[in-house]
Design an enzyme around this catalytic site. Sequence first.
Site, PDB file in Angstrom:
ATOM      1  N   SER A 108       0.838  -1.194   0.000  1.00  0.00           N
ATOM      2  CA  SER A 108       0.000   0.000   0.000  1.00  0.00           C
ATOM      3  C   SER A 108       0.870   1.240   0.000  1.00  0.00           C
ATOM      4  CB  SER A 108      -0.902  -0.001   1.245  1.00  0.00           C
ATOM      5  OG  SER A 108      -1.463   1.262   1.479  1.00  0.00           O
ATOM      6  N   SER A 109       0.317   2.330  -0.508  1.00  0.00           N
ATOM      7  CA  SER A 109       1.043   3.604  -0.504  1.00  0.00           C
ATOM      8  C   SER A 109       1.286   4.137   0.897  1.00  0.00           C
ATOM      9  CB  SER A 109       0.270   4.644  -1.318  1.00  0.00           C
ATOM     10  OG  SER A 109      -1.021   4.855  -0.765  1.00  0.00           O
ATOM     11  N   CYS A 110       0.600   3.584   1.900  1.00  0.00           N
ATOM     12  CA  CYS A 110       0.779   4.070   3.275  1.00  0.00           C
ATOM     13  C   CYS A 110       2.141   3.681   3.853  1.00  0.00           C
ATOM     14  CB  CYS A 110      -0.335   3.582   4.184  1.00  0.00           C
ATOM     15  SG  CYS A 110      -0.285   1.828   4.576  1.00  0.00           S
ATOM     16  N   TYR A 137      -0.526  -0.966  10.141  1.00  0.00           N
ATOM     17  CA  TYR A 137      -0.610  -1.663   8.849  1.00  0.00           C
ATOM     18  C   TYR A 137       0.621  -1.354   8.007  1.00  0.00           C
ATOM     19  CZ  TYR A 137      -2.504  -2.911   4.225  1.00  0.00           C
ATOM     20  OH  TYR A 137      -2.700  -3.455   2.987  1.00  0.00           O
ATOM     21  N   LYS A 141       3.497  -3.891   6.294  1.00  0.00           N
ATOM     22  CA  LYS A 141       3.761  -3.942   4.863  1.00  0.00           C
ATOM     23  C   LYS A 141       5.212  -3.578   4.536  1.00  0.00           C
ATOM     24  CE  LYS A 141      -0.023  -5.520   3.304  1.00  0.00           C
ATOM     25  NZ  LYS A 141      -0.041  -6.807   2.564  1.00  0.00           N
ATOM     26  N   HIS A 180     -12.767   1.705   3.341  1.00  0.00           N
ATOM     27  CA  HIS A 180     -12.016   2.879   2.940  1.00  0.00           C
ATOM     28  C   HIS A 180     -12.972   3.969   2.453  1.00  0.00           C
ATOM     29  CE1 HIS A 180      -8.612  -0.087   2.656  1.00  0.00           C
ATOM     30  NE2 HIS A 180      -8.024   0.906   3.273  1.00  0.00           N
TER      31      HIS A 180
END
Length: 317
Positions: A108-110, A137, A141, A180
Amino acid sequence: MDRQARIYIAGHRGMVGSAIWSLLERKGFKNLIGKSRGELDLKNQDDVIQFFKENKPQIVIDAAARVGGILANNDYPYQFLMDNLLIQNNLIEASIKYDVEKFIFLGSSCIYPKLAPQPLNENALLTASLEPTNQWYAIAKIAGVKACEAARVQYNRDFVSLMPTNLYGPNDNFDLETSHVLPAMIRKFNEAKENNNATVTLWGSGEPMREFLHVNDLALAVEFALTNTLPDNLYNVGTGVDLSIKALALMIQEVVGHKGTIVWDDSKPDGTPRKLMDVSKINALGWQHRIDLKDGINKTYEWFLNNQNTFKTVKIS
């Protein structure tokens, strides 16, 4: 790429996994392997090892994860950290142990710092602090990205990590507590429309900028990584275009046909101010997104209307 290769798609019933499965079937891949959560607990290392021993997948696509929005991440930090660590670590370890030829890890971009320069470049990883509301999270990742990188370095394995921006599309989670922002808005506006165009209250100021990618475009990126040997270990996957949450709300309101008022509750957190992906690295290799955001929202809303009676409440435990 051998269309007879045994390809295990972890999380094949989720939004991402089901899109990948459908695409690969259409492309002629004949030996896709999938197991439901009831059939295989990916958090149990012994069960995962036994599954790999019996099925001997040649390729693994890790689309399995515990995911959710700001509310879920805030309320269940331990589960978001530990469940994702267990799932990905078991899959990566088993893939090394049983000589999997290619492993595609989806994140994920997070993973990038909250205030990293925009657009987010792959080199921004681990350069500053994360966004607090989804750091649990993100940390999991990041560990997955680094585990795949370590496998490339130490074992010369073709393990690659794809980091998509915010995803949406068929089979999304529309539960208002755990979803989301985009699917939550679709459901809120639809319910308000059906309730005499009632007022819709949305979290935050509406000012943050976000980028959205249709899940079918991500599936095409996975196919691209599957059928090519990519030279690096980490690639962003997105559109390279963003918009404000307010603009997104107005777009979804128009698609749904809601005629009521929108109220912004700025006592709620906004999250990261902006998350725009630099996708020049994967674009340079030949992959680009295809689906326009409004077209994608229209198709997703149509899917929502056709399937809303099948939705289940998503519980965190």
